[in-house]
Motif scaffolding. Structure first.
Motif, PDB file in Angstrom:
ATOM      1  N   TYR A 156     119.255 103.277  13.107  1.00  0.00           N
ATOM      2  CA  TYR A 156     118.849 103.968  11.891  1.00  0.00           C
ATOM      3  C   TYR A 156     117.397 103.603  11.607  1.00  0.00           C
ATOM      4  CZ  TYR A 156     123.914 104.304  11.301  1.00  0.00           C
ATOM      5  OH  TYR A 156     125.244 104.537  11.495  1.00  0.00           O
ATOM      6  N   VAL A 157     116.572 104.608  11.409  1.00  0.00           N
ATOM      7  CA  VAL A 157     115.142 104.393  11.169  1.00  0.00           C
ATOM      8  C   VAL A 157     114.780 104.932   9.803  1.00  0.00           C
ATOM      9  CG1 VAL A 157     112.804 104.833  12.003  1.00  0.00           C
ATOM     10  CG2 VAL A 157     114.689 104.597  13.651  1.00  0.00           C
ATOM     11  N   ASP A 158     114.113 104.096   9.004  1.00  0.00           N
ATOM     12  CA  ASP A 158     113.645 104.506   7.672  1.00  0.00           C
ATOM     13  C   ASP A 158     112.184 104.085   7.519  1.00  0.00           C
ATOM     14  OD1 ASP A 158     116.217 105.259   5.864  1.00  0.00           O
ATOM     15  OD2 ASP A 158     116.732 103.646   7.257  1.00  0.00           O
ATOM     16  N   PHE A 159     111.389 104.967   6.958  1.00  0.00           N
ATOM     17  CA  PHE A 159     110.024 104.618   6.601  1.00  0.00           C
ATOM     18  C   PHE A 159     109.502 105.637   5.595  1.00  0.00           C
ATOM     19  CE2 PHE A 159     109.550 107.477  10.204  1.00  0.00           C
ATOM     20  CZ  PHE A 159     108.477 108.283   9.869  1.00  0.00           C
ATOM     21  N   LYS A 160     108.331 105.381   5.061  1.00  0.00           N
ATOM     22  CA  LYS A 160     107.700 106.343   4.159  1.00  0.00           C
ATOM     23  C   LYS A 160     106.252 106.555   4.576  1.00  0.00           C
ATOM     24  CE  LYS A 160     106.610 102.907   0.563  1.00  0.00           C
ATOM     25  NZ  LYS A 160     106.768 102.561  -0.873  1.00  0.00           N
ATOM     26  N   TYR A 161     105.727 107.691   4.198  1.00  0.00           N
ATOM     27  CA  TYR A 161     104.341 108.004   4.550  1.00  0.00           C
ATOM     28  C   TYR A 161     103.667 108.700   3.375  1.00  0.00           C
ATOM     29  CZ  TYR A 161     105.696 112.907   5.167  1.00  0.00           C
ATOM     30  OH  TYR A 161     106.150 114.177   4.948  1.00  0.00           O
ATOM     31  N   MET A 162     102.321 108.666   3.431  1.00  0.00           N
ATOM     32  CA  MET A 162     101.537 109.437   2.481  1.00  0.00           C
ATOM     33  C   MET A 162     100.433 110.148   3.243  1.00  0.00           C
ATOM     34  SD  MET A 162      99.714 108.384  -1.138  1.00  0.00           S
ATOM     35  CE  MET A 162      98.677 107.109  -0.420  1.00  0.00           C
ATOM     36  N   LEU A 163     100.363 111.449   3.073  1.00  0.00           N
ATOM     37  CA  LEU A 163      99.386 112.275   3.779  1.00  0.00           C
ATOM     38  C   LEU A 163      98.089 112.335   2.984  1.00  0.00           C
ATOM     39  CD1 LEU A 163      98.662 114.351   6.018  1.00  0.00           C
ATOM     40  CD2 LEU A 163      99.696 116.106   4.553  1.00  0.00           C
TER      41      LEU A 163
END
Length: 294
Positions: A156-163
């Protein structure tokens, strides 16, 4: 109700007249229930069924010691009465189907709940990256691709990003998937990068086997179309557990610590799928405790 009557009409098309036995009403309701279930099954799997042996109803009748003529005779006998109970018998059959449907829905929810408990116990954290980093055109070789060696199981892979990129970049995507031991990619998928200036969450799961070498994420997938891309990535978390079937065996062995091979064979010593007492509903567990035939 109309569907049930239609099914019965189909059944009657297979019969001929002879001396018949009357079927008790309680068994008649059971027969009608199984006819409906058989009809539903055949409608789903009709491509796999042999057209030459499409009479799936005769087998049901023989199971209870009757034939299609007995079924026709009984229906005619009931329908000829002044106070026919055919409608009530059909209602009984449909109610049994509703009860059976509710039972399996509840059983499925119970199984899913137990699986969730198993997964929560055996899930391990295999990678954490708390420090945010930014992917830009200048550091694409070092930062754009995230890769992690894997073993067989579920990840299971979780992450967050901001463009934060130029408005000229319209459609932007990231790609994730697996790489096998031969270096070929498999089970890849893409997700659109959206909402400039706002944190977005990404999560997915991947099943791996002994032929899988690594999982990967390409944060910018369509690089050739992008102009000065910039993406900040934060809080990468990767967790893992063994395949759920293996975990079920481990947990079940705690309560029944003997060889699964013995449980997974029938009287002819043929291998069968092991379901075990783990998925018995609460009211069934008490009955199963004194039952040696698991």
């Amino acid at each position: 109700m109309k569907k049930i009557l239609y099914i019965i009409i189909i059944v009657l098309s297979f019969v001929s007249c002879r001396k018949n036995k009357a079927i008790p009403e309680d068994k008649l309701a059971v027969l009608i229930k199984e006819i409906i279930m058989a009809n539903a099954y055949s409608s789903i799997h009709i491509e796999k069924m042999n057209a030459d042996s499409f009479d799936i109803y005769s087998t049901i009748f023989r199971k209870y010691g009757y034939d299609t003529d007995d079924f026709k005779y009984t229906l005619n006998k009931i329908a000829s009465r002044k106070s026919s109970r055919l409608s009530e018998i059909l209602d009984d059959a449909t109610q049994e189907l509703r009860d059976l449907d509710n039972y399996f829905k509840y059983r499925t929810k119970t199984k899913e709940y137990i699986d969730s408990l198993i997964i929560s116990e055996f899930k391990d954290t295999v990678y954490v990256q708390d420090a945010p980093f930014t992917v830009t055109e200048k550091n694409l070789k070092e930062k754009n691709r995230f890769a992690l060696d894997v073993i067989s199981g579920t990840y299971y892979v979780d992450f967050k990003y901001m463009l934060d990129s130029a408005d000229a970049n319209g459609y932007m995507t990231l790609r994730y998937g697996l790489v096998d031991t031969m270096g070929k990619t498999a089970k890849t998928a893409t997700a659109r990068i959206i909402n400039k200036g706002k944190w977005q969450n990404v999560n997915f799961s991947l099943d791996t086997d002994d032929g899988t070498d690594s999982l990967f994420i390409n944060f910018f997938d369509n690089l050739q179309r992008l102009k000065d891309p910039k993406l900040t990535v934060d809080s990468i978390l990767v967790t893992w557990h063994e395949h759920i079937a293996e975990l079920r065996e481990i947990v079940t062995a705690r309560f029944y610590p003997f060889e699964f091979k013995d449980l997974a064979t029938n009287d002819d010593n043929e291998e069968t799928e092991y379901s075990g007492p783990l998925y018995l509903l609460p009211e069934e567990r008490a009955d199963a405790e004194d039952d040696t035939d698991i």
